[in-house]
Design a protein around this motif. Structure first.
Motif, short mmCIF file in Angstrom:
data_model
loop_
_atom_site.label_atom_id
_atom_site.label_comp_id
_atom_site.label_asym_id
_atom_site.label_seq_id
_atom_site.Cartn_x
_atom_site.Cartn_y
_atom_site.Cartn_z
N GLU A 373 0.77 -0.93 -0.12
CA GLU A 373 -0.43 -0.11 0.12
C GLU A 373 0.79 1.36 -0.21
N GLY A 375 0.18 5.90 0.56
CA GLY A 375 -1.37 5.79 0.76
C GLY A 375 -2.28 5.59 0.05
N ARG A 376 -2.82 4.39 0.68
CA ARG A 376 -3.93 4.11 0.83
C ARG A 376 -3.72 3.75 -0.68
N ARG A 377 -3.38 3.06 -1.53
CA ARG A 377 -3.97 2.62 -2.82
C ARG A 377 -2.96 1.65 -2.81
N GLY A 451 -7.72 -3.61 -6.85
CA GLY A 451 -8.56 -3.08 -5.24
C GLY A 451 -9.13 -4.70 -5.36
#
Length: 452
Positions: A373, A375-377, A451
């Motif tokens: 991950e 930056g939460r991506r 995701g």
């Protein structure tokens, strides 16, 4: 705090409105009840005062039996909470009082006036008790005026109001909990179609479906139609871009190939110079056509490519290409890893880096991939390592520039790493060169992953 969630925003608005309504309703209920209790208390005082007036003689003496008979005996019990007394209007001297006062009188110093012959007020009695009193000037006989007073303890009235207030708080608190649960259920049920749109958009990004499907409420049908139109427009634009890039490639490569063939057999200096410039032009055309094609493909919505089959296929190809060198090629790629992008682009990037590692390797090449991950991506990282001579840190940035060749003894145009770095940037990823645990160079390719 900003409510960035639509569910939270709706829930907060509903909860705030419900809480305000319950608070206002509770305040109104308590006020109305306390007003009614106080009104009833004052009405009883008026009734008792009339009883006292009718039982008082012209000399200021009170017929206690008459008073007790009409009041139910409340004035005969000591400290019962109900009291009466009679005072002279001129001097304020107490003439008579109820047995409930025993041998004491009420601590009232002033008297009603002619402008306000009747008054209601509060008396601070002994023991910290509060009495609500009604006093009136009454003229009996021809000339004598008396101040007749009745008073009652306000503690029972206060207790009734307090008990009612606690009951209201409990009931409204229970209603608030029920409203909160109901609001949560309504918000969850009401926003279900929007969650369906979100799930379908995730499926489109994963490549499982091509359009938003299913039936939606009238309120969000225009949004669904616009999103589907946007998806179709995106695909059409990409197809047109691919077509134009292909047409441009044919239009430019064919004349350049003719020029190169014409100058290949000639020995004049001009022919050699033309051939050199044609080669440079071909490299430039190839670079910019690749860049245009990459830009057209990088933002394709719904393109998802498994990584393991691509790396496995390239490993077999590299093993055959470098068969005479007997390289030990190892791959460690989980089957579930996927790249959010076009298969051809992944093949081109991985193929360039794989081939580069094999060219420089002494005997070993290792390819590994993982997910992390940033930056939460979600991102995919593929590492290509070799045990070759490596590359000094000061030369790594130059190696990623277009057309740079740090060793002319190796075949190639010098465009491979720059194309890989540029294509990775177009996808929102990156290419970095590091030291390898094998002793040579490690190329780390970071690309977006779908995701979960």
């Amino acid at each position: 705090m900003r409510a960035r969630s639509l569910s939270l925003r709706v829930a907060l608005i509903a909860a705030g409105g419900s809480a305000l309504a319950l608070i206002v309703a509770g305040a109104v209920f308590i006020y109305q009840f306390s007003t009614a209790v106080e009104r009833n208390f004052d009405a009883r005082l008026e009734t008792l005062l009339l009883t006292l007036i009718t039982a008082t003689s012209a000399e200021g003496e009170v017929d206690e039996n008459a008073v007790e008979g009409r009041s139910g005996g409340t004035f005969s019990r000591p400290l019962s909470g109900w009291y009466w007394q009679v005072r002279e209007a001129d001097t304020g001297r107490a003439l008579d009082w109820s047995e409930s006062l025993r041998f004491d009188i009420l601590p009232v110093r002033d008297l009603p006036t002619e402008t306000e012959p009747a008054r209601t007020f509060t008396i601070q009695a002994s023991g910290g008790r509060q009495l609500r009193a009604l006093e009136q000037l009454v003229t009996l006989g021809e000339s004598r005026t008396f101040a007749l007073l009745v008073a009652g303890d306000t503690e029972p009235m206060t207790e009734d109001v307090r008990a009612f207030r606690n009951s209201v708080i409990r009931v409204l608190g229970g209603l608030a909990v029920l409203f909160a649960l109901g609001t949560a259920l309504l918000v969850r049920w009401g926003l279900t179609p929007l969650r369906g749109v979100r799930d379908d958009l995730n499926k489109i990004r994963e490549g499982e479906i091509g359009h938003l499907e299913g039936r939606y409420p009238r309120e969000i049908e225009p949004l669904v139609h616009d999103l589907n139109a946007l998806l179709n427009s995106n695909r059409e634009i990409i197809e047109r871009a691919r077509t134009h890039v292909g047409n441009l490639a044919h239009a430019l490569k064919t004349p350049l190939a003719v020029l190169q063939n014409e100058t290949r057999g000639a020995s004049e200096p001009l022919a050699a110079k033309v051939g050199e410039q044609v080669a440079i032009m071909r490299d430039q055309v190839e670079h910019h056509l690749n860049r245009a094609r990459m830009a057209a493909q990088a933002n394709v919505i719904g393109a998802v490519t498994p990584v393991a089959p691509i790396v496995g296929g390239l490993a077999r190809v590299m093993g055959k290409v470098h068969q005479e060198r007997h390289l030990d090629i190892q791959t460690h790629v989980a089957a579930e890893l996927r790249f959010r992008g076009e298969k051809h682009d992944l093949e081109e990037m991985a193929g360039n880096l794989f081939d580069n590692a094999c060219k420089w390797a002494a005997s070993r090449v290792r390819v590994s991939a993982g997910r992390r991950e940033i930056g939460r991506r979600p991102f995919l990282t593929i590492g290509f390592e070799d045990d070759g001579p490596g590359l000094p840190a000061e030369g790594r940035e130059e190696a990623l520039s277009r057309g740079a060749r740090l060793d002319e003894s190796k075949p190639g145009s010098g465009l491979g790493l720059s194309i890989v770095a540029e294509l990775a940037r177009i996808y929102g990823g990156s290419l970095s060169l590091e030291d390898s645990e094998l002793g040579g160079l490690a190329a780390r390719l970071t690309l977006p992953a779908p995701g979960d």
